[in-house]
Design an enzyme around this catalytic site. Structure first.
Site, PDB file in Angstrom:
ATOM      1  CG  ASN A   9       7.742   5.039  -7.028  1.00  0.00           C
ATOM      2  OD1 ASN A   9       8.147   4.870  -8.177  1.00  0.00           O
ATOM      3  ND2 ASN A   9       7.431   4.026  -6.226  1.00  0.00           N
ATOM      4  CE  LYS A  11       4.033   3.125  -6.874  1.00  0.00           C
ATOM      5  NZ  LYS A  11       3.044   2.415  -6.066  1.00  0.00           N
ATOM      6  CG  HIS A  94       8.273   0.302  -4.143  1.00  0.00           C
ATOM      7  ND1 HIS A  94       7.166  -0.464  -4.404  1.00  0.00           N
ATOM      8  CD2 HIS A  94       7.817   1.533  -3.822  1.00  0.00           C
ATOM      9  CE1 HIS A  94       6.080   0.287  -4.251  1.00  0.00           C
ATOM     10  NE2 HIS A  94       6.453   1.507  -3.902  1.00  0.00           N
ATOM     11  CD  GLU A  96       4.240  -0.948  -6.566  1.00  0.00           C
ATOM     12  OE1 GLU A  96       4.982  -0.374  -7.391  1.00  0.00           O
ATOM     13  OE2 GLU A  96       3.279  -0.373  -6.019  1.00  0.00           O
ATOM     14  CD  GLU A 166       6.352   3.498  -0.112  1.00  0.00           C
ATOM     15  OE1 GLU A 166       5.907   4.562  -0.551  1.00  0.00           O
ATOM     16  OE2 GLU A 166       6.687   2.560  -0.841  1.00  0.00           O
ATOM     17  N   GLY A 172      -1.440   2.592  -3.005  1.00  0.00           N
ATOM     18  CA  GLY A 172      -2.343   2.553  -4.152  1.00  0.00           C
ATOM     19  C   GLY A 172      -3.762   2.142  -3.812  1.00  0.00           C
ATOM     20  CB  SER A 213      -3.178   6.238  -0.045  1.00  0.00           C
ATOM     21  OG  SER A 213      -3.395   5.006  -0.710  1.00  0.00           O
TER      22      SER A 213
HETATM   23  P1  PGA Z   1       0.751   5.494  -3.715  1.00  0.00           P
HETATM   24  O1  PGA Z   1       2.178   4.742  -3.840  1.00  0.00           O
HETATM   25  O2  PGA Z   1       1.051   6.905  -3.308  1.00  0.00           O
HETATM   26  O3  PGA Z   1       0.147   5.386  -5.075  1.00  0.00           O
HETATM   27  O4  PGA Z   1      -0.025   4.771  -2.665  1.00  0.00           O
HETATM   28  C1  PGA Z   1       3.205   4.989  -2.925  1.00  0.00           C
HETATM   29  C2  PGA Z   1       4.414   4.169  -3.294  1.00  0.00           C
HETATM   30  O5  PGA Z   1       4.263   3.011  -3.711  1.00  0.00           O
HETATM   31  O6  PGA Z   1       5.563   4.639  -3.178  1.00  0.00           O
END
Ligand code: PGA
Length: 259
Positions: A9, A11, A94, A96, A166, A172, A213
């Site tokens: 992803n 983003k 997601h 976000e 998640e 992140g 992460s």
């Molecule tokens: P990350 O994000 O691997 O940077 O923690 C995962 C995600 O949001 O799908």
């Protein structure tokens, strides 16, 4: 046998030129990987050029979001048919999107059904906040996200749906869940919720990814878990060598009889 997925992803990262460079760097290593499905989810402008680059490879392509309506006055949105023109996958719900763009279980549900109607494989994201986790509400929150988000979904094609667990506190932050903890949520909360919705057979067929992460260094811990079928990778999907390594770790687990 659930074929694991490693999805990147990206983003809101990478211009079209940068996306081309990243994909060109990874294709030679990922084009023919057997037993693991690799999926790139670049930002919308890169979908068309990346889809052309992926022709003739086994790598899948996904969008990061879409609208549920067929078309019309929805400024800034992508219609399902526009996504389906280039992609096989679409990330939906997601955290976000839920946090910054007002996505709810209800809008996720509309999008999942629109994805099904357009033969797209939705990667439906669920997960609890740190506060929910610490107050022991993970099970309640994740069950609700699934029962509401997947309500009235066509059971005939439900086994194609992919779930990404998640935990929001792990996204992140560099603070991943442990493999056993993530597996416990998948085995004790997610699969039972899927079973309630679609029956035992479909619940066992649906792939559940872990996200938050994931990097090359900790990927094996997740892929070795019996109920985790791959990863949704954010930050580490922006570095060619790191993402390739994660796919190879998944491949190694498949050969060992894990993921
Ligand atoms: P990350 O994000 O691997 O940077 O923690 C995962 C995600 O949001 O799908």
């Amino acid at each position: 046998m659930r074929v694991p997925i490693v999805a990147g992803n990206w983003k809101m990262n990478k211009t079209v030129a940068e996306a081309r460079d990243l994909v060109a760097e990874m294709i030679p290593f990922l084009r023919d990987v057997q037993g693991v499905k690799t999926v790139f989810c670049p930002p919308s402008p890169a979908l068309l050029p990346v889809s052309a680059m992926l022709q003739g490879t086994d790598i899948g392509l996904g969008a990061q979001n879409m609208h549920w309506e067929e078309k019309g006055a929805f400024t800034g949105e992508l219609a399902p048919a526009m996504v389906a023109e280039f992609c096989q996958y679409v990330i939906l719900g997601h955290s976000e999107r839920r946090m910054y763009f007002g996505e709810t279980d209800e809008t996720v549900n509309r999008k999942v059904r629109a994805a099904q109607a357009h033969d797209l494989i939705p990667i439906v994201c669920v997960g609890e906040t740190l506060d929910e986790n610490e107050s022991g509400r993970t099970s309640e929150v994740v069950s609700r996200q699934l029962s509401a988000g997947l309500q009235d979904v066509d059971p005939a094609s439900a086994s194609r749906i992919v779930i990404a667990y998640e935990p929001i506190w792990a996204i992140g932050t560099g603070r991943a869940a442990t493999g056993p903890d993530a597996n416990r949520v998948v085995a004790d909360v997610i699969r039972p919720a899927l079973e309630k919705l679609f029956g035992a057979q479909t619940a066992q067929a649906i792939r559940v990814l872990y996200g938050g992460s994931v990097k090359a260094g900790n990927a094996a811990e997740f892929f070795a878990q019996p109920d985790i079928d791959g990863a949704l990778v954010g930050g580490a999907s922006l570095k060619a060598d790191e993402f390739v390594k994660i796919v190879y770790v998944a491949r190694a687990e498949v050969l060992k009889g894990g993921a």
